[in-house]
Design a protein around this motif. Sequence first.
Motif, PDB file in Angstrom:
ATOM      1  N   ASP A  72     -15.441  -9.942  19.626  1.00  0.00           N
ATOM      2  CA  ASP A  72     -15.790  -9.916  18.210  1.00  0.00           C
ATOM      3  C   ASP A  72     -15.707  -8.470  17.757  1.00  0.00           C
ATOM      4  O   ASP A  72     -16.533  -7.649  18.126  1.00  0.00           O
ATOM      5  N   GLU A  73     -14.668  -8.172  16.984  1.00  0.00           N
ATOM      6  CA  GLU A  73     -14.532  -6.812  16.468  1.00  0.00           C
ATOM      7  C   GLU A  73     -15.551  -6.617  15.352  1.00  0.00           C
ATOM      8  O   GLU A  73     -15.643  -7.429  14.436  1.00  0.00           O
ATOM      9  N   CYS A  74     -16.318  -5.549  15.424  1.00  0.00           N
ATOM     10  CA  CYS A  74     -17.350  -5.271  14.426  1.00  0.00           C
ATOM     11  C   CYS A  74     -16.690  -4.798  13.130  1.00  0.00           C
ATOM     12  O   CYS A  74     -16.078  -3.731  13.099  1.00  0.00           O
ATOM     13  N   ASP A  75     -16.800  -5.613  12.099  1.00  0.00           N
ATOM     14  CA  ASP A  75     -16.271  -5.269  10.785  1.00  0.00           C
ATOM     15  C   ASP A  75     -17.251  -5.826   9.760  1.00  0.00           C
ATOM     16  O   ASP A  75     -17.291  -7.034   9.510  1.00  0.00           O
ATOM     17  N   GLU A  76     -18.051  -4.955   9.188  1.00  0.00           N
ATOM     18  CA  GLU A  76     -19.118  -5.375   8.289  1.00  0.00           C
ATOM     19  C   GLU A  76     -18.581  -6.174   7.096  1.00  0.00           C
ATOM     20  O   GLU A  76     -19.157  -7.184   6.698  1.00  0.00           O
ATOM     21  N   GLY A  77     -17.459  -5.753   6.532  1.00  0.00           N
ATOM     22  CA  GLY A  77     -16.882  -6.450   5.386  1.00  0.00           C
ATOM     23  C   GLY A  77     -16.467  -7.863   5.727  1.00  0.00           C
ATOM     24  O   GLY A  77     -16.764  -8.820   4.995  1.00  0.00           O
ATOM     25  N   SER A  78     -15.766  -8.023   6.845  1.00  0.00           N
ATOM     26  CA  SER A  78     -15.314  -9.341   7.280  1.00  0.00           C
ATOM     27  C   SER A  78     -16.504 -10.238   7.619  1.00  0.00           C
ATOM     28  O   SER A  78     -16.536 -11.410   7.241  1.00  0.00           O
ATOM     29  N   ASP A  79     -17.484  -9.688   8.330  1.00  0.00           N
ATOM     30  CA  ASP A  79     -18.677 -10.462   8.681  1.00  0.00           C
ATOM     31  C   ASP A  79     -19.416 -10.924   7.429  1.00  0.00           C
ATOM     32  O   ASP A  79     -19.893 -12.059   7.357  1.00  0.00           O
ATOM     33  N   TYR A  80     -19.492 -10.061   6.415  1.00  0.00           N
ATOM     34  CA  TYR A  80     -20.176 -10.414   5.172  1.00  0.00           C
ATOM     35  C   TYR A  80     -19.442 -11.557   4.459  1.00  0.00           C
ATOM     36  O   TYR A  80     -20.061 -12.504   3.993  1.00  0.00           O
ATOM     37  N   ARG A  81     -18.109 -11.482   4.410  1.00  0.00           N
ATOM     38  CA  ARG A  81     -17.330 -12.539   3.745  1.00  0.00           C
ATOM     39  C   ARG A  81     -17.491 -13.881   4.470  1.00  0.00           C
ATOM     40  O   ARG A  81     -17.639 -14.923   3.832  1.00  0.00           O
ATOM     41  N   ILE A  82     -17.476 -13.855   5.783  1.00  0.00           N
ATOM     42  CA  ILE A  82     -17.632 -15.093   6.560  1.00  0.00           C
ATOM     43  C   ILE A  82     -19.030 -15.674   6.336  1.00  0.00           C
ATOM     44  O   ILE A  82     -19.189 -16.876   6.091  1.00  0.00           O
ATOM     45  N   ALA A  83     -20.052 -14.834   6.411  1.00  0.00           N
ATOM     46  CA  ALA A  83     -21.430 -15.304   6.219  1.00  0.00           C
ATOM     47  C   ALA A  83     -21.627 -15.861   4.815  1.00  0.00           C
ATOM     48  O   ALA A  83     -22.257 -16.911   4.630  1.00  0.00           O
ATOM     49  N   THR A  84     -21.068 -15.196   3.806  1.00  0.00           N
ATOM     50  CA  THR A  84     -21.178 -15.666   2.427  1.00  0.00           C
ATOM     51  C   THR A  84     -20.501 -17.025   2.272  1.00  0.00           C
ATOM     52  O   THR A  84     -21.040 -17.935   1.632  1.00  0.00           O
ATOM     53  N   HIS A  85     -19.328 -17.197   2.859  1.00  0.00           N
ATOM     54  CA  HIS A  85     -18.609 -18.471   2.802  1.00  0.00           C
ATOM     55  C   HIS A  85     -19.434 -19.586   3.449  1.00  0.00           C
ATOM     56  O   HIS A  85     -19.586 -20.675   2.875  1.00  0.00           O
ATOM     57  N   ILE A  86     -19.980 -19.331   4.630  1.00  0.00           N
ATOM     58  CA  ILE A  86     -20.768 -20.347   5.343  1.00  0.00           C
ATOM     59  C   ILE A  86     -21.986 -20.744   4.520  1.00  0.00           C
ATOM     60  O   ILE A  86     -22.284 -21.933   4.349  1.00  0.00           O
ATOM     61  N   LEU A  87     -22.699 -19.759   3.987  1.00  0.00           N
ATOM     62  CA  LEU A  87     -23.882 -20.059   3.177  1.00  0.00           C
ATOM     63  C   LEU A  87     -23.502 -20.838   1.919  1.00  0.00           C
ATOM     64  O   LEU A  87     -24.197 -21.785   1.539  1.00  0.00           O
ATOM     65  N   ASP A  88     -22.409 -20.463   1.285  1.00  0.00           N
ATOM     66  CA  ASP A  88     -21.971 -21.150   0.074  1.00  0.00           C
ATOM     67  C   ASP A  88     -21.631 -22.613   0.369  1.00  0.00           C
ATOM     68  O   ASP A  88     -22.010 -23.511  -0.381  1.00  0.00           O
ATOM     69  N   VAL A  89     -20.927 -22.859   1.453  1.00  0.00           N
ATOM     70  CA  VAL A  89     -20.563 -24.228   1.823  1.00  0.00           C
ATOM     71  C   VAL A  89     -21.821 -25.051   2.106  1.00  0.00           C
ATOM     72  O   VAL A  89     -21.943 -26.196   1.666  1.00  0.00           O
ATOM     73  N   HIS A  90     -22.800 -24.467   2.807  1.00  0.00           N
ATOM     74  CA  HIS A  90     -24.018 -25.200   3.145  1.00  0.00           C
ATOM     75  C   HIS A  90     -24.925 -25.409   1.946  1.00  0.00           C
ATOM     76  O   HIS A  90     -25.775 -26.285   1.961  1.00  0.00           O
ATOM     77  N   ARG A  91     -24.748 -24.631   0.918  1.00  0.00           N
ATOM     78  CA  ARG A  91     -25.522 -24.820  -0.314  1.00  0.00           C
ATOM     79  C   ARG A  91     -24.854 -25.824  -1.239  1.00  0.00           C
ATOM     80  O   ARG A  91     -25.296 -26.049  -2.342  1.00  0.00           O
ATOM     81  N   GLY A  92     -23.754 -26.406  -0.807  1.00  0.00           N
ATOM     82  CA  GLY A  92     -23.083 -27.414  -1.606  1.00  0.00           C
ATOM     83  C   GLY A  92     -21.902 -26.896  -2.388  1.00  0.00           C
ATOM     84  O   GLY A  92     -21.260 -27.642  -3.120  1.00  0.00           O
ATOM     85  N   GLY A  93     -21.585 -25.644  -2.240  1.00  0.00           N
ATOM     86  CA  GLY A  93     -20.426 -25.080  -2.929  1.00  0.00           C
ATOM     87  C   GLY A  93     -19.155 -25.389  -2.177  1.00  0.00           C
ATOM     88  O   GLY A  93     -19.139 -26.136  -1.205  1.00  0.00           O
ATOM     89  N   THR A  94     -18.081 -24.804  -2.630  1.00  0.00           N
ATOM     90  CA  THR A  94     -16.795 -25.041  -1.967  1.00  0.00           C
ATOM     91  C   THR A  94     -16.347 -23.833  -1.167  1.00  0.00           C
ATOM     92  O   THR A  94     -15.288 -23.847  -0.568  1.00  0.00           O
ATOM     93  N   GLY A  95     -17.118 -22.778  -1.174  1.00  0.00           N
ATOM     94  CA  GLY A  95     -16.713 -21.574  -0.457  1.00  0.00           C
ATOM     95  C   GLY A  95     -15.741 -20.765  -1.297  1.00  0.00           C
ATOM     96  O   GLY A  95     -15.296 -21.183  -2.355  1.00  0.00           O
ATOM     97  N   ALA A  96     -15.413 -19.586  -0.828  1.00  0.00           N
ATOM     98  CA  ALA A  96     -14.551 -18.678  -1.595  1.00  0.00           C
ATOM     99  C   ALA A  96     -13.162 -19.256  -1.811  1.00  0.00           C
ATOM    100  O   ALA A  96     -12.590 -19.161  -2.886  1.00  0.00           O
ATOM    101  N   GLY A  97     -12.593 -19.870  -0.797  1.00  0.00           N
ATOM    102  CA  GLY A  97     -11.236 -20.394  -0.910  1.00  0.00           C
ATOM    103  C   GLY A  97     -11.188 -21.838  -1.372  1.00  0.00           C
ATOM    104  O   GLY A  97     -10.133 -22.395  -1.584  1.00  0.00           O
ATOM    105  N   GLY A  98     -12.332 -22.444  -1.538  1.00  0.00           N
ATOM    106  CA  GLY A  98     -12.371 -23.851  -1.930  1.00  0.00           C
ATOM    107  C   GLY A  98     -12.194 -24.753  -0.722  1.00  0.00           C
ATOM    108  O   GLY A  98     -11.474 -24.431   0.206  1.00  0.00           O
TER     109      GLY A  98
END
Length: 129
Positions: A72-98
């Motif tokens: 797992d390469e440490c990349d704060e930006g990438s980790d933040y985008r992945i975490a945001t997508h996962i949280l959005d999907v679990h909150r009922g959204g479609t995520g950044a890419g839909g």
Amino acid sequence: IKAQVATHEAMEQQTISITKAGIQATLNARASILAAANPIYGRYDRSKTLRANIALSAPILSRFDLFFVVLDECDEGSDYRIATHILDVHRGGTGAGGAAPPPFNRGELQRYLRHARTINPRMTEETRD
């Protein structure tokens, strides 16, 4: 350590010994083993060997044919985008890419399952050989 001893027995002797309620049994264990291990301190140290990074003994390591190290390469930006997508999907959204639309609607899936239950495949003698 207990799990490593049991794993070693299964890999070396192809048996598993079990003792329950005073009854001892030895079972055949002919199977492939896929194992996963986390690094000792939570991060894989590239300057160390595989054995130094994971807490498995040499006899157990020698039983495996292949090793795949997933880093797992440490990349704060990438980790933040992945975490945001996962949280959005679990909150009922479609995520950044839909979310991708399902390939079948409910009716089509039900029709397919009803049809699949009517099929009774038989193996011919030629296929068995």
